[in-house]
Scaffold this motif. Structure first.
Motif, PDB file in Angstrom:
ATOM      1  N   LEU A  47       0.830  -1.209   0.000  1.00 16.82           N
ATOM      2  CA  LEU A  47       0.000   0.000   0.000  1.00 16.82           C
ATOM      3  C   LEU A  47       0.864   1.258   0.000  1.00 16.82           C
ATOM      4  O   LEU A  47       0.545   2.244  -0.690  1.00 16.82           O
ATOM      5  CB  LEU A  47      -0.931   0.003   1.212  1.00 16.82           C
ATOM      6  CG  LEU A  47      -1.999  -1.102   1.235  1.00 16.82           C
ATOM      7  CD1 LEU A  47      -2.773  -1.062   2.547  1.00 16.82           C
ATOM      8  CD2 LEU A  47      -2.948  -0.976   0.052  1.00 16.82           C
ATOM      9  N   ASP A  48       1.963   1.240   0.743  1.00 15.46           N
ATOM     10  CA  ASP A  48       2.881   2.387   0.752  1.00 15.46           C
ATOM     11  C   ASP A  48       3.532   2.579  -0.615  1.00 15.46           C
ATOM     12  O   ASP A  48       3.709   3.716  -1.078  1.00 15.46           O
ATOM     13  CB  ASP A  48       3.960   2.189   1.819  1.00 15.46           C
ATOM     14  CG  ASP A  48       3.424   2.310   3.239  1.00 15.46           C
ATOM     15  OD1 ASP A  48       2.310   2.847   3.416  1.00 15.46           O
ATOM     16  OD2 ASP A  48       4.115   1.851   4.173  1.00 15.46           O
ATOM     17  N   ARG A 108       1.009   4.178  -2.936  1.00 19.70           N
ATOM     18  CA  ARG A 108       0.875   5.609  -2.623  1.00 19.70           C
ATOM     19  C   ARG A 108       2.079   6.384  -3.139  1.00 19.70           C
ATOM     20  O   ARG A 108       1.935   7.476  -3.698  1.00 19.70           O
ATOM     21  CB  ARG A 108       0.705   5.787  -1.110  1.00 19.70           C
ATOM     22  CG  ARG A 108       0.855   7.223  -0.605  1.00 19.70           C
ATOM     23  CD  ARG A 108      -0.007   8.218  -1.355  1.00 19.70           C
ATOM     24  NE  ARG A 108      -1.429   7.989  -1.151  1.00 19.70           N
ATOM     25  CZ  ARG A 108      -2.376   8.630  -1.829  1.00 19.70           C
ATOM     26  NH1 ARG A 108      -2.037   9.490  -2.792  1.00 19.70           N
ATOM     27  NH2 ARG A 108      -3.647   8.389  -1.591  1.00 19.70           N
ATOM     28  N   ARG A 109       3.271   5.838  -2.972  1.00 18.64           N
ATOM     29  CA  ARG A 109       4.480   6.527  -3.437  1.00 18.64           C
ATOM     30  C   ARG A 109       4.441   6.703  -4.959  1.00 18.64           C
ATOM     31  O   ARG A 109       4.754   7.792  -5.477  1.00 18.64           O
ATOM     32  CB  ARG A 109       5.710   5.711  -3.020  1.00 18.64           C
ATOM     33  CG  ARG A 109       7.036   6.427  -3.238  1.00 18.64           C
ATOM     34  CD  ARG A 109       8.178   5.614  -2.651  1.00 18.64           C
ATOM     35  NE  ARG A 109       8.102   5.540  -1.197  1.00 18.64           N
ATOM     36  CZ  ARG A 109       7.841   4.419  -0.507  1.00 18.64           C
ATOM     37  NH1 ARG A 109       7.637   3.281  -1.139  1.00 18.64           N
ATOM     38  NH2 ARG A 109       7.800   4.437   0.815  1.00 18.64           N
ATOM     39  N   ALA A 155       1.756   6.758  -6.857  1.00 22.70           N
ATOM     40  CA  ALA A 155       0.674   7.689  -7.174  1.00 22.70           C
ATOM     41  C   ALA A 155       1.112   9.137  -6.942  1.00 22.70           C
ATOM     42  O   ALA A 155       0.788  10.037  -7.735  1.00 22.70           O
ATOM     43  CB  ALA A 155      -0.560   7.372  -6.336  1.00 22.70           C
ATOM     44  N   ASP A 156       1.857   9.364  -5.876  1.00 26.00           N
ATOM     45  CA  ASP A 156       2.344  10.726  -5.588  1.00 26.00           C
ATOM     46  C   ASP A 156       3.328  11.183  -6.664  1.00 26.00           C
ATOM     47  O   ASP A 156       3.286  12.347  -7.109  1.00 26.00           O
ATOM     48  CB  ASP A 156       3.014  10.765  -4.217  1.00 26.00           C
ATOM     49  CG  ASP A 156       2.015  10.660  -3.071  1.00 26.00           C
ATOM     50  OD1 ASP A 156       0.807  10.851  -3.315  1.00 26.00           O
ATOM     51  OD2 ASP A 156       2.443  10.379  -1.937  1.00 26.00           O
ATOM     52  N   ARG A 188      -9.093   0.506   1.094  1.00 22.39           N
ATOM     53  CA  ARG A 188      -7.624   0.653   1.135  1.00 22.39           C
ATOM     54  C   ARG A 188      -7.087   1.117  -0.221  1.00 22.39           C
ATOM     55  O   ARG A 188      -6.167   1.930  -0.288  1.00 22.39           O
ATOM     56  CB  ARG A 188      -6.987  -0.678   1.512  1.00 22.39           C
ATOM     57  CG  ARG A 188      -7.376  -1.219   2.879  1.00 22.39           C
ATOM     58  CD  ARG A 188      -6.684  -0.525   4.024  1.00 22.39           C
ATOM     59  NE  ARG A 188      -6.960  -1.172   5.285  1.00 22.39           N
ATOM     60  CZ  ARG A 188      -6.042  -1.724   6.070  1.00 22.39           C
ATOM     61  NH1 ARG A 188      -4.770  -1.712   5.725  1.00 22.39           N
ATOM     62  NH2 ARG A 188      -6.389  -2.285   7.216  1.00 22.39           N
ATOM     63  N   ALA A 196      -5.045   4.605  -1.075  1.00 22.33           N
ATOM     64  CA  ALA A 196      -3.685   4.545  -1.624  1.00 22.33           C
ATOM     65  C   ALA A 196      -3.536   5.382  -2.886  1.00 22.33           C
ATOM     66  O   ALA A 196      -2.411   5.613  -3.336  1.00 22.33           O
ATOM     67  CB  ALA A 196      -3.296   3.097  -1.917  1.00 22.33           C
ATOM     68  N   GLY A 197      -4.650   5.808  -3.490  1.00 25.18           N
ATOM     69  CA  GLY A 197      -4.571   6.704  -4.635  1.00 25.18           C
ATOM     70  C   GLY A 197      -4.615   6.045  -5.997  1.00 25.18           C
ATOM     71  O   GLY A 197      -4.172   6.644  -6.981  1.00 25.18           O
TER      72      GLY A 197
END
Length: 379
Positions: free
Chosen positions: A182-183, A186-187, A189-190, A222, A226-227
């Motif tokens: 999940l991290d 997110r990374r 996606a950012d 979730r 997470a994006g």
């Protein structure tokens, strides 16, 4: 034709919660009608001559850092084969020469385990090939993420769980890796958001059966946090074992309907819920919805395994009798145009093929185009 079993032919959902989608939506990345956008292929499909591949699936390794309970390719992992990077470079060169338009990095094993993945990804980009990847998402290097943001069409994360416990049980790994994935999502996606030019679509895949269906709604929550751009739901299909978990009277349908009520409530312009109804429908049928008796789709979907084998299709990875040849011995261009491939294609009996393969929807569409004869002269 075999009549369908008296089970749901599409996934139920409340009318209020489920958005309406036009069958021919031009933005639908999962459309079974995609092939209609390749008129040259459709014209070739009406003739007995071979068709050129549109997509090349490359399995760089038969090593995986997970051991999912339903894995189609678990039998390959113990072989631990690795495709030399020079062979992949030559393969990509030949693919471009053949007119291939896209490359999918997948397994076999887990593609991000491959130590030279960033190098070969960049070589594919030099040829202008569109790229996508299916990954469990545990290992994403900074360099690989940069390549994804810069030039990939999609990355789809195979997560299949909303809670660490279900993730650990079904992927057979430490529960802490659920948050790692999940991290990483997110990374990525950012970093994608920081790029004004990126066309990357990020997806969260949830393969569902009785083992994890109760975790579906939490998985969607979730995924949205997470994006990701879309949340994909489709059935777990066993090639060699029974698919009775979706049979008549199975408890999966009641729980799936309950979970999807919550999932559809999350659907928005920024978070697309995609339930692949046609797969759920076909898996309930005795004939698996196979309207065709000839496979032409395998001609459009080339696949090369970590052992170098150019296989009939992704359903027969590493099966010697369905190998056209090996890129460790000869060039992909020559194998694809070779006599052994021509002879093997003539032996394919789709009635003996695994259900709901990757070419399934293509084959249905090609069959329809070639055989439709119901007042076709009256549009």
């Amino acid at each position: 034709m075999v009549e369908p079993a008296p089970t749901p032919t599409s996934v139920p959902a409340t009318a209020a919660a489920r958005p309406r989608r036009e069958p021919m939506d031009v933005t639908d990345r999962f459309s079974p009608f995609k092939l209609l956008t390749h008129p040259d292929v459709l014209a070739a499909a009406r003739r007995p001559e071979p068709m050129r591949p549109i997509n090349l699936e490359i399995n760089p390794v038969n090593i995986c850092n997970q051991s999912c309970t339903w894995c189609t390719y678990g039998y390959l992992h113990q072989r631990r084969e690795v495709l030399p990077p020079q062979r992949i470079v030559e393969l990509l060169d030949d693919a471009a020469r053949l007119g291939v338009q896209s490359v999918t990095w997948t397994g076999g094993g887990e593609p991000t385990v491959y130590p030279d993945l960033a190098d070969v990804v960049e070589h594919a980009a030099e040829h202008g090939l569109r790229q996508g990847m299916n990954t469990n998402g545990v290992r994403l290097t900074e360099r690989l993420r940069a390549s994804m943001v810069a030039g990939f069409s999609y990355v789809r994360f195979s997560v299949d769980a909303g809670s660490p416990d279900v993730y650990a049980r079904t992927h057979r790994v430490n529960a802490a890796l659920h948050q790692v994935v999940l991290d990483n999502i997110r990374r990525l996606a950012d970093e994608r958001a920081a790029s004004s030019a990126s066309r990357l679509a990020i997806g969260f895949s949830f393969l569902v059966d009785t083992s994890n269906v109760s975790d579906l709604a939490e998985g969607a929550r979730r995924a949205r946090a997470a994006g990701v751009d879309y949340f994909q739901v489709k059935p777990i299909v066993h090639y060699e074992r029974s698919n009775g978990q979706f049979g008549e009277g199975s408890t999966v349908w009641t729980e799936l309907e309950r979970q999807l009520d919550e999932v559809w409530a999350l659907h928005s312009a920024d978070f697309e819920v995609r339930v692949l109804d046609y797969k759920f429908g076909d898996i309930t049928r005795a004939d698996h919805g196979r309207t065709y008796d000839v496979c032409r789709g395998n001609e459009l979907l080339a696949t090369v395994g970590a052992d170098g084998s150019v296989d009939l299709c992704c359903a027969y990875k590493g099966v010697p009798e369905w190998s056209f040849g090996n890129i460790n011995d000869e060039r992909f261009f020559d194998i694809w145009n070779g006599e052994r491939r021509r002879k093997l294609l003539a032996l394919v009996d789709v009635k003996r093929c695994p259900p709901l393969c990757k070419a399934h929807e293509m084959n249905k569409l090609i069959h329809y185009i070639n055989h439709f004869d119901a007042d076709r002269e009256f549009p």
